[in-house]
Every structure is written in C-alpha cells, then in structure tokens.
Design a protein around this motif. Structure first.
Motif, PDB file in Angstrom:
ATOM      1  N   ALA A   1       2.242   7.568  11.855  1.00 24.49           N
ATOM      2  CA  ALA A   1       1.417   6.366  11.712  1.00 24.49           C
ATOM      3  C   ALA A   1       0.404   6.505  10.586  1.00 24.49           C
ATOM      4  N   THR A   2      -0.257   7.665  10.515  1.00 29.11           N
ATOM      5  CA  THR A   2      -1.329   7.838   9.537  1.00 29.11           C
ATOM      6  C   THR A   2      -0.813   8.171   8.143  1.00 29.11           C
ATOM      7  N   ALA A   3       0.508   8.454   8.013  1.00 29.16           N
ATOM      8  CA  ALA A   3       1.088   8.638   6.684  1.00 29.16           C
ATOM      9  C   ALA A   3       1.276   7.302   5.969  1.00 29.16           C
ATOM     10  N   LEU A   4       1.257   6.217   6.753  1.00 28.27           N
ATOM     11  CA  LEU A   4       1.318   4.886   6.156  1.00 28.27           C
ATOM     12  C   LEU A   4      -0.027   4.521   5.547  1.00 28.27           C
ATOM     13  N   HIS A   5       0.000   3.648   4.570  1.00 27.53           N
ATOM     14  CA  HIS A   5      -1.256   3.126   4.045  1.00 27.53           C
ATOM     15  C   HIS A   5      -1.919   2.299   5.141  1.00 27.53           C
ATOM     16  N   PRO A   6      -3.235   2.402   5.337  1.00 29.56           N
ATOM     17  CA  PRO A   6      -3.890   1.638   6.406  1.00 29.56           C
ATOM     18  C   PRO A   6      -3.563   0.148   6.398  1.00 29.56           C
ATOM     19  N   ALA A   7      -3.454  -0.450   5.214  1.00 30.08           N
ATOM     20  CA  ALA A   7      -3.136  -1.882   5.145  1.00 30.08           C
ATOM     21  C   ALA A   7      -1.743  -2.159   5.698  1.00 30.08           C
ATOM     22  N   ASP A   8      -0.782  -1.291   5.392  1.00 33.42           N
ATOM     23  CA  ASP A   8       0.571  -1.460   5.928  1.00 33.42           C
ATOM     24  C   ASP A   8       0.564  -1.301   7.441  1.00 33.42           C
ATOM     25  N   TYR A   9      -0.185  -0.326   7.923  1.00 31.71           N
ATOM     26  CA  TYR A   9      -0.292  -0.088   9.371  1.00 31.71           C
ATOM     27  C   TYR A   9      -0.832  -1.317  10.089  1.00 31.71           C
ATOM     28  N   PHE A  10      -1.913  -1.867   9.589  1.00 31.90           N
ATOM     29  CA  PHE A  10      -2.523  -3.015  10.253  1.00 31.90           C
ATOM     30  C   PHE A  10      -1.675  -4.273  10.096  1.00 31.90           C
ATOM     31  N   ALA A  11      -0.899  -4.375   9.024  1.00 34.02           N
ATOM     32  CA  ALA A  11      -0.017  -5.526   8.855  1.00 34.02           C
ATOM     33  C   ALA A  11       1.095  -5.528   9.900  1.00 34.02           C
ATOM     34  N   ILE A  12       1.553  -4.336  10.300  1.00 39.28           N
ATOM     35  CA  ILE A  12       2.586  -4.236  11.332  1.00 39.28           C
ATOM     36  C   ILE A  12       1.984  -4.442  12.717  1.00 39.28           C
ATOM     37  N   ASN A  13       0.817  -3.869  12.972  1.00 38.83           N
ATOM     38  CA  ASN A  13       0.275  -3.790  14.327  1.00 38.83           C
ATOM     39  C   ASN A  13      -0.679  -4.905  14.715  1.00 38.83           C
ATOM     40  N   SER A  14      -0.875  -5.872  13.881  1.00 37.94           N
ATOM     41  CA  SER A  14      -1.733  -6.999  14.230  1.00 37.94           C
ATOM     42  C   SER A  14      -1.045  -8.296  13.851  1.00 37.94           C
ATOM     43  N   SER A  15      -1.454  -9.368  14.479  1.00 40.23           N
ATOM     44  CA  SER A  15      -0.871 -10.665  14.163  1.00 40.23           C
ATOM     45  C   SER A  15      -1.243 -11.058  12.739  1.00 40.23           C
ATOM     46  N   PRO A  16      -0.439 -11.915  12.105  1.00 39.40           N
ATOM     47  CA  PRO A  16      -0.767 -12.344  10.743  1.00 39.40           C
ATOM     48  C   PRO A  16      -2.171 -12.921  10.612  1.00 39.40           C
ATOM     49  N   ALA A  17      -2.607 -13.674  11.633  1.00 45.19           N
ATOM     50  CA  ALA A  17      -3.945 -14.264  11.584  1.00 45.19           C
ATOM     51  C   ALA A  17      -5.022 -13.193  11.628  1.00 45.19           C
ATOM     52  N   ALA A  18      -4.835 -12.185  12.496  1.00 48.72           N
ATOM     53  CA  ALA A  18      -5.816 -11.107  12.594  1.00 48.72           C
ATOM     54  C   ALA A  18      -5.826 -10.262  11.328  1.00 48.72           C
TER      55      ALA A  18
ATOM     56  N   ALA B   1      -5.165 -11.209   8.331  1.00 44.78           N
ATOM     57  CA  ALA B   1      -5.766 -11.966   7.230  1.00 44.78           C
ATOM     58  C   ALA B   1      -7.282 -11.814   7.196  1.00 44.78           C
ATOM     59  N   THR B   2      -7.903 -11.569   8.352  1.00 49.59           N
ATOM     60  CA  THR B   2      -9.358 -11.435   8.408  1.00 49.59           C
ATOM     61  C   THR B   2      -9.840 -10.074   7.920  1.00 49.59           C
ATOM     62  N   LEU B   3      -8.917  -9.100   7.745  1.00 45.63           N
ATOM     63  CA  LEU B   3      -9.320  -7.747   7.354  1.00 45.63           C
ATOM     64  C   LEU B   3      -9.546  -7.608   5.858  1.00 45.63           C
ATOM     65  N   GLY B   4      -9.035  -8.526   5.073  1.00 50.28           N
ATOM     66  CA  GLY B   4      -9.205  -8.456   3.628  1.00 50.28           C
ATOM     67  C   GLY B   4      -8.450  -7.323   2.981  1.00 50.28           C
ATOM     68  N   MET B   5      -7.286  -6.931   3.564  1.00 58.25           N
ATOM     69  CA  MET B   5      -6.479  -5.833   3.041  1.00 58.25           C
ATOM     70  C   MET B   5      -5.220  -6.379   2.375  1.00 58.25           C
ATOM     71  N   ASN B   6      -4.688  -5.619   1.432  1.00 60.10           N
ATOM     72  CA  ASN B   6      -3.442  -5.961   0.767  1.00 60.10           C
ATOM     73  C   ASN B   6      -2.409  -4.878   1.037  1.00 60.10           C
ATOM     74  N   VAL B   7      -1.222  -5.285   1.493  1.00 59.75           N
ATOM     75  CA  VAL B   7      -0.171  -4.317   1.796  1.00 59.75           C
ATOM     76  C   VAL B   7       0.251  -3.590   0.525  1.00 59.75           C
ATOM     77  N   VAL B   8       0.760  -2.367   0.711  1.00 59.90           N
ATOM     78  CA  VAL B   8       1.123  -1.531  -0.435  1.00 59.90           C
ATOM     79  C   VAL B   8       2.632  -1.273  -0.474  1.00 59.90           C
ATOM     80  N   ASP B   9       3.141  -0.564   0.517  1.00 59.66           N
ATOM     81  CA  ASP B   9       4.554  -0.183   0.535  1.00 59.66           C
ATOM     82  C   ASP B   9       5.396  -1.023   1.492  1.00 59.66           C
ATOM     83  N   LEU B  10       4.793  -1.869   2.277  1.00 66.99           N
ATOM     84  CA  LEU B  10       5.516  -2.572   3.334  1.00 66.99           C
ATOM     85  C   LEU B  10       6.613  -3.505   2.815  1.00 66.99           C
ATOM     86  N   PRO B  11       6.398  -4.267   1.735  1.00 69.97           N
ATOM     87  CA  PRO B  11       7.487  -5.129   1.246  1.00 69.97           C
ATOM     88  C   PRO B  11       8.756  -4.346   0.897  1.00 69.97           C
TER      89      PRO B  11
END
Length: 606
Positions: A349-366, A368-378
C-alpha cells in the motif's frame, strides 16, 4: 526507512526471535503443554468434526482460516495514517498480544475437549460470564462474517475473470479432499490441486466476452446473496471435504504470493512513497474518520491481534490438533506468519504514491476534496485492464500495490493483468476460507447457546440441528451483508473483533492463574488485555458518539450503535466476573489450585 527491504528484514528477525524464545517459553513453561496427554481429536475422533491431523496440514488450514481480510485489508486501510503507526502496531501487537492470545485460546479449548469459548468461559468464570460470552460471540461472529464477505463482494463485482477463478476453487478443493481421504496421498493431491487453481487463473481471460463470461459478470447484490448460500453448504459438509483442503491449498497460494513479494522487495527494493505520519493522524481522513489511536488497533486486526482467531481456535482447530506440542506451530507460528502478511500488505500500500492510494480507497467526491493529483494510476489501470478509481475496501489497493512493485521489472507489464487477478483470487479464496470456518463456528455457537433450552441441539452430529443452525448463521450475517456498506460494517467489525480478543485474553488469564505454579505468568495475558480493553471501549464510545448516533455522519446507523452498546456492556460484565474469579484464585495456594486443575481435567476427560 525509505525502502521496503528495511521493513522486511527487521520484521522477519524480530518474529523469528520471538518464535524461538518467547513461543517456546509460553507453550512449555507457562501452559505446560504435555504430549503424554490425549488430545480431543483422538479422544473424540469421529471422522467428521474430530479428526487427528498432521501438524502442517493443520497449520495450513488454521493459517488460512485466521488470515482472512484482516492482515490483507487492515494495514492497507490504516496506511492512511502513514507507515510508522501501522508497522509498530503490527509487530508489538503480534508479539505481545496476538501470538499469546491465539495459543492460550487453543490450549483452553483443548482442555475442555474442543468446546467453544463460551463453554470454556462458563466453566472457568461461571454461568453469567458464559452466557454473556456466548451472546457476545454470536453478535461478533455475525458482524465478522459480514465484514469479511463484503471485501469479497467489492473485489468480484463486475469481474468475470476473478469470479470464475474463485468459483473453480470449490470443485478443485472437493476433488483434493476426496482423493486425500481415500488414498492418503497428500503430496500429489496438493500438487495437482495447486496447478489446477493456477490453470483457472490463466484460463480466465478466455471467458471474457463469452456467454459464460456475461453470466459471471455479477452485480454486488447477486454476490451478496450467493455468498451466504455457498457458506451454508460449506458449513454443512464434513471438514475434510471442503474446509480443510481448501484452506490447505490456499495457504500455498498465500505463502507463495507473499514469498514472491518478499523476493521482489529484496531485489526490486521499492521506495516507500508514504511519509511516516500523515496529516490524518488526528482524524478526518477519507478512509478512516477517527484518530490514529484507537483506530490503528481496531483497523489492523488479524495482523496484530484478533478476536476472530478465538472462534477458529475454539471451533475447528482444537478438534484437529494431533499432539499438545503442535499448538506452537499451529497457533503461535501461524500468528507470526500472519504478521508477515500484514507487513507485506502495508508495504504494497505504501509503495503507491499517496494520491494513487487515496484515489482507489475513497469515493471520487471525497478524493476531489483532497487536492491531490494521481501519478501512476492511469497507467496501472491500462495495464491491468480495469477501472481502479473509487474501489474502496482495501482488497483492490493491495492487488494494485503488489502489481505496481513488479512493474519495475521491464517484462512484467504484459503479465500485470494476470498477476492482479491472481492476487484478487487468493484474497477472495482466503477470505472465503475464513467464512467457511467462521460460519461453521457460528453454527457451533448457535447449537451451544440454544442447546441450553433444547438439549439435542448440543449434539454436533444431530443432522436437523446442524442444518437448522447453519441456516440461521448464514441468514444472520447475510442480512447484515445485504444491508450495509464497507465503511459502516468494517468499523463495527473492528470494535467487535478486538472486544472478542479481550474476552480471549480474560479467559487465558484465568486459565494460567489456575494451572500455573507461578502467578506472574498471568502477566503474559494481563498486559495485552489492559491495553486492548481500554482501547476497544474508547473506540466503541467514539463510534457511537460520532458516527452511529450522529445524524450528520455518513455512517449514521442506530442499529449498529445499539449492537455496539450491547457488546461493550457484555465485555464489562465478563471482565467483572473474571476479576472476582481472579481474586478467588489468588487467595488459594498453588498446591490447591494445581489439585483443582487436575480434578477439572479429569472431569472434562470423563
């Protein structure tokens, strides 16, 4: 500690030392395990429930049963707080609490002929504590089965490849069980079974786009309905036909996958992208709403200490142990192995970029409020061939994290989809193995509990009672599965699970005070009990106040709040009953306690 290999080496060294010194001390000195005494599997052998089993086969099924969603999902969800709290709790909780808890519960159940923990509590603490323990266990096992199954639901919905691979493990395990039963050839049956499981994973892509693939593209509701139906048949069948061979085969899968991950970590040595602590340690995170304490200890359950293990340790496993000394590898060793699983899940889990982690583990609406941009997830979504955004629950994150680590190998990208589905399959199979064992334990509990009012129910071999109790067990957790969501059910599971661990340590303390010549040995259970009981009571209070009885909270649920209150009150009653018993035992000289222990053992054996 910025690279994964540091975590792996330190964890393996600490756990190996713990097994070699503390484990042997606890089994030989504190519990005084004696192989000259007959185990319940031999004394009550019936070929169905009580079956003397090879220690490594028993280790495999016990490890598979206890290592369900907890060590896979718990550390992944708890990564929200950073890697440091999770890593510390995994090691400290396992060494001081989990290994001791699992071993003493198995020992206590075997002393009472493999009976459930509620029956042990009744004999050790009195009828009130026994009744409260039985009721608490019924609540807890129901919540646990729903929480574990919900992880499978989110991993398999709209995933025909994974659904096919998981489904095929059922007939494969039954064939292995039949072959081993009638030939005694464990080696060849294990090899064939494991190869067949792997073949199903590689055959999976060919069913996609076919009529069969469309049929296996199941909705969440369909899977939620199918799981308790499957669990009924798994519970009613003899343990050697499905439960034991499936657990044994899946243990090879799990050890193999995490062994490969350990090797990958050693050679690839991925960087840990997460910080030691995140901004969510005080609460308000998108994955877990509460602060790091007490939620780190109720979210990471099975990887550190888990009350669910008490159901297995006083349900199926004590009826299978061949020799008393086998409890060292079966209970103590399996818990340490599970901690390694938890550490590896944390690394993934922690080898992922934090933004990718939160993009998987939270709803899209939640997210969006974090102000993070995914890195490797696409890119990972493209390589795996599955939309990975918003797939909460932790299981998908683990599979993505493991796949991400191996994408550092240039040729692996072409195999990423196969590896991802294999990880999803072994997660689902392991969780379903726990559901098999847990539902069977729930059946035992129902028969024990209602057997007080209708005595034939206490006979495990009475077919109408076994079928009726199995149906009731599946209906109860199936209803909760159909009516809940991963957030509300997992939080409720965490509190109830650790409350059950507290009850196991309470009974363990009582057993040690009664059997041991040295009263200070009781500290092996009292120390983890003191921490865990305070933690779970506060966590329950926090959830009731801030979530279940808070209309503004997402998890607002009066039913869950009422269940939480009942369980916490039952825990307090059990502790008070135990403290009275401890006072009584401490007032007696060691010789008298030893004599009473001998008389009690003779009574149980008779």
């Amino acid at each position: 500690m910025t690279h994964a290999i540091t975590f792996v080496i330190s964890a393996l060294c600490i756990l190996a030392i713990c097994y070699r010194f503390y484990g042997i001390f606890f089994v030989r000195k504190v519990l005084q395990a004696d192989d000259s005494q007959v185990t319940p599997s031999h004394a009550l052998s019936d070929g169905k429930n009580y079956v003397p089993t090879n220690r490594w086969v028993n280790f495999g099924q016990h490890f598979a049963a206890i290592a369900a969603a907890g060590p896979l999902v718990g550390p992944v969800l708890a990564a929200q707080y950073g890697y440091l709290p999770s890593f510390l709790w995994l090691l400290i909780g396992c060494v001081i609490g989990g290994a001791v808890h699992d071993t003493v519960v198995l020992f206590a159940s075997m002393k009472y002929q493999g009976k459930s923990l509620s029956e042990v509590a009744k004999a050790e603490l009195g009828p009130v504590a026994g009744w409260c323990t039985g009721l608490a266990m019924l609540f807890i096992i129901t919540i646990t089965m729903a929480g574990l199954s919900m992880v499978v639901v989110h991993a398999l919905e709209r995933n025909p490849w994974g659904t096919f691979a998981v489904f095929m493990t059922i007939p494969i395990s039954m064939v292995v069980g039949l072959y081993h039963k009638y030939t005694g050839d464990l080696k060849n049956s294990s090899i064939v079974g494991f190869i067949a499981v792997l073949a199903c994973v590689f055959f999976g892509p060919y069913i996609q786009g076919t009529v069969f693939g469309d049929w296996l593209t199941l909705h969440e509701t369909t899977i939620s309905l199918a799981l308790p139906i499957y669990a009924f048949f798994a519970t009613a069948l003899p343990v050697w036909l499905l439960l034991t061979p499936r657990g044994y085969i899946s243990s090879f899968m799990k050890i193999g996958v995490f062994g490969a991950l350990v090797i990958g970590v050693v050679f690839i040595n991925p960087e840990i992208k997460f910080p030691a602590l995140t901004q969510f340690i005080h609460g308000g995170g998108p994955v877990l709403g509460g602060p790091v304490w007490p939620f780190i200890s109720i979210t990471i359950a099975c990887g550190a200490i888990s009350g669910f293990h008490a159901f297995i340790g006083s349900g199926t496993t004590p009826k299978l142990v061949d020799k008393w000394s086998d409890i060292l590898p079966v209970a103590f060793g399996a818990m340490l192995a599970e901690c390694v699983v938890g550490v590896m899940a944390l690394i993934a889990a922690t080898a992922l970029h934090p933004a990718d982690y939160f993009a998987i583990n939270s709803s899209p609406a939640a997210f969006a409020t974090l102000g993070m941009n995914v890195v490797d997830l696409p890119q990972l979504s493209q390589e795996i061939g599955l939309d990975l955004y918003g797939r909460t629950g932790g299981a998908v994150t683990l599979a993505v994290g493991m796949s991400y680590i191996f994408t550092k190998v240039s040729w692996f990208s072409s195999l990423a989809s196969y590896f991802f589905q294999f990880v999803v399959m072994f997660e689902a199979v392991f969780i379903l193995t726990a559901v098999d064992s847990g539902t069977r334990v729930s059946r035992y509990l129902i028969q024990d509990f209602f057997g007080e009012f209708y005595s034939p129910l206490k006979r495990l071999d009475w077919l109408p009672g076994a079928i009726g109790a199995s149906v009731l067990a599946c209906v109860m957790w199936g209803y909760l599965l159909m009516s809940g969501d991963i957030g509300s059910v997992w939080a409720l599971f965490g509190v109830s699970n650790q409350l059950m661990a507290s009850v196991g340590l309470i009974i363990g303390t009582t057993i040690i005070l009664r059997l041991s010549q040295k009263r200070r040995y009781a500290l092996t259970c009292l120390i983890p009990l003191a921490y865990l009981f305070v933690t779970v009571q506060y966590a329950g209070y926090w959830m009731i106040k801030n979530v279940y009885f808070n209309p503004a909270a997402k998890g607002y649920n009066l039913f869950n709040g009422a269940i939480s209150i009942i369980m916490l009150v039952l825990g307090i009653i059990i502790l008070i009953s135990a403290m009275r018993k401890w006072k009584e035992l401490l007032s007696k000289p060691a010789t008298q306690r030893a004599q009473e222990a001998i008389e009690s053992a003779a009574e149980q054996a008779g």
